[in-house]
Design an enzyme around this catalytic site. Structure first.
Site, PDB file in Angstrom:
ATOM      1  N   ASN A   8       1.012  -1.230   0.024  1.00 15.15           N
ATOM      2  CA  ASN A   8       0.027   0.110  -0.040  1.00 15.15           C
ATOM      3  C   ASN A   8       0.917   1.389   0.066  1.00 15.15           C
ATOM      4  O   ASN A   8       1.383   1.706   1.013  1.00 15.15           O
ATOM      5  CB  ASN A   8      -0.931  -0.110   1.230  1.00 15.15           C
ATOM      6  N   LYS A  10      -0.161   4.144  -0.219  1.00 14.79           N
ATOM      7  CA  LYS A  10      -0.449   5.514   0.346  1.00 14.79           C
ATOM      8  C   LYS A  10      -0.307   6.636  -0.765  1.00 14.79           C
ATOM      9  O   LYS A  10      -0.541   6.366  -2.056  1.00 14.79           O
ATOM     10  CB  LYS A  10      -0.111   5.646   1.601  1.00 14.79           C
ATOM     11  N   HIS A  95      -9.333   1.080   5.106  1.00 16.82           N
ATOM     12  CA  HIS A  95      -8.276   1.302   5.754  1.00 16.82           C
ATOM     13  C   HIS A  95      -8.220   2.105   6.678  1.00 16.82           C
ATOM     14  O   HIS A  95      -9.225   3.317   6.759  1.00 16.82           O
ATOM     15  CB  HIS A  95      -7.127   1.930   4.522  1.00 16.82           C
ATOM     16  N   GLU A  97      -6.757   4.564   7.948  1.00 17.54           N
ATOM     17  CA  GLU A  97      -6.512   6.032   7.696  1.00 17.54           C
ATOM     18  C   GLU A  97      -7.697   6.584   7.140  1.00 17.54           C
ATOM     19  O   GLU A  97      -8.221   7.883   7.125  1.00 17.54           O
ATOM     20  CB  GLU A  97      -5.375   6.272   6.593  1.00 17.54           C
ATOM     21  N   GLU A 163      -5.363  -4.917  10.459  1.00 21.37           N
ATOM     22  CA  GLU A 163      -4.480  -4.124  10.858  1.00 21.37           C
ATOM     23  C   GLU A 163      -4.490  -3.243  12.238  1.00 21.37           C
ATOM     24  O   GLU A 163      -5.411  -2.296  12.208  1.00 21.37           O
ATOM     25  CB  GLU A 163      -4.459  -2.924   9.547  1.00 21.37           C
ATOM     26  N   GLY A 169       2.725   2.028  10.605  1.00 23.22           N
ATOM     27  CA  GLY A 169       3.629   3.206  10.693  1.00 23.22           C
ATOM     28  C   GLY A 169       4.327   3.447  11.983  1.00 23.22           C
ATOM     29  O   GLY A 169       5.147   4.310  12.148  1.00 23.22           O
ATOM     30  N   SER A 201       3.577  -2.486  10.273  1.00 23.85           N
ATOM     31  CA  SER A 201       4.960  -2.486  10.620  1.00 23.85           C
ATOM     32  C   SER A 201       5.531  -3.718  10.122  1.00 23.85           C
ATOM     33  O   SER A 201       6.448  -4.313  10.960  1.00 23.85           O
ATOM     34  CB  SER A 201       5.252  -2.091  12.013  1.00 23.85           C
TER      35      SER A 201
HETATM   36  C1  PEP Z   1      -0.658   0.060   6.163  1.00 19.66           C
HETATM   37  O1  PEP Z   1      -0.736   1.227   5.841  1.00 19.66           O
HETATM   38  O2  PEP Z   1      -1.500  -0.638   5.568  1.00 19.66           O
HETATM   39  C2  PEP Z   1       0.641  -0.263   6.699  1.00 19.66           C
HETATM   40  C3  PEP Z   1       0.568  -1.630   7.040  1.00 19.66           C
HETATM   41  O3  PEP Z   1       1.519   0.523   6.975  1.00 19.66           O
HETATM   42  P1  PEP Z   1       2.862   0.034   7.564  1.00 19.66           P
HETATM   43  O4  PEP Z   1       3.390  -1.273   7.043  1.00 19.66           O
HETATM   44  O5  PEP Z   1       3.720   1.002   7.087  1.00 19.66           O
HETATM   45  O6  PEP Z   1       2.734  -0.093   8.986  1.00 19.66           O
END
Ligand code: PEP
Length: 242
Positions: A8, A10, A95, A97, A163, A169, A201
């Site tokens: 992803n 983003k 997601h 976000e 998630e 992040g 992460s």
């Molecule tokens: C994400 O935004 O879907 C995600 C898992 O981000 P990160 O791997 O940077 O934690």
């Protein structure tokens, strides 16, 4: 079940970011292995170009969001049909976000997942608890409610991504046992054959142990998917015969 490793991106990536995909393909020596699915979800501006150039190399291209409707007076939005037309194969919906920044409720997420299916695409439906919810012992209840509210009724393929919001992040991850417990729970609430991704992460250093957990069928990767040097070892870490 064939593992799915999805990146992803983003709101990151200009046309020049195609170099990163080309570096990834070079690492595969030409084509991604067929014992795992590799997906990159770039910003909408890059979908058509990437799909035209790289789908042949066994890297699938996906989108990060869609509008629930097919077309109409929705300035700035993009429909699932438009994304299919551009060459996307998957759409991430719900997601955290988007749930946080755009006030997306589970009802909206379900409508977006239905839109993806209507357009012939596979939705990747994201769920996950906040730090406060986990500390209050509410993680399973919260994720259970999100699944009840966000999953469409369908016989078609869907993917679910767990998630934890606090792991995205941040460099933090749940324990392997907590990931396993959550994935067992999600397995009990999703149609047979649904691939369950862990996201939050995932890095080259922890991908192997996370991807080896029962009922973890792949990963949704944010930051580490932007760079071929980090994304390649994560793809390689998925169980299979690469
Ligand atoms: C994400 O935004 O879907 C995600 C898992 O981000 P990160 O791997 O940077 O934690």
């Amino acid at each position: 079940m064939k593992p799915l490793i999805a990146g992803n991106w983003k709101m990151n990536g200009l046309q020049s970011a195609k170099q990163e995909i080309e570096r990834l393909i070079e690492k595969f020596s030409g084509a991604a292995p067929d014992d795992r699915d590799v997906l990159i979800c770039p910003p909408a501006t890059l979908i058509a170009g990437f799909a035209a150039n790289y789908s042949d190399e066994a890297i699938q291209i996906g989108a990060q969001d869609c509008h629930p409707e097919t077309s109409g007076a929705h300035t700035g939005d993009v429909s699932a049909e438009m994304l299919a037309d551009a060459g996307a194969a998957f759409i991430i919906v719900g997601h955290s976000e988007r749930r946080a920044d755009h006030g997306e409720t589970s009802d909206i997420v379900r409508a977006k997942a239905q839109a993806a299916l209507r357009a012939g695409l596979t939705p990747i439906i994201c769920v996950g608890e906040t730090r406060e919810e986990r500390e209050a012992g509410e993680a399973l209840n919260i994720v259970g409610d999100q699944l009840d509210g966000s999953l469409p009724e369908t016989g078609a393929e869907i993917v679910v991504a767990y998630e934890p919001v606090w792991a995205i992040g941040t460099g933090l991850t749940p324990t392997l046992e907590d990931i396993g417990d959550m994935h067992d729970f999600i397995r009990s609430k999703t149609p047979e054959g649904t691939r369950l991704l862990y996201g939050g992460s995932v890095k080259p250093g922890n991908a192997g142990e996370i991807l080896a957990i029962t009922n973890v069928n792949g990963a949704l990767v944010g930051g580490a998917s932007l760079n071929a040097d980090d994304f390649y070892p994560i793809i390689k870490a998925a169980p299979g015969a690469m």
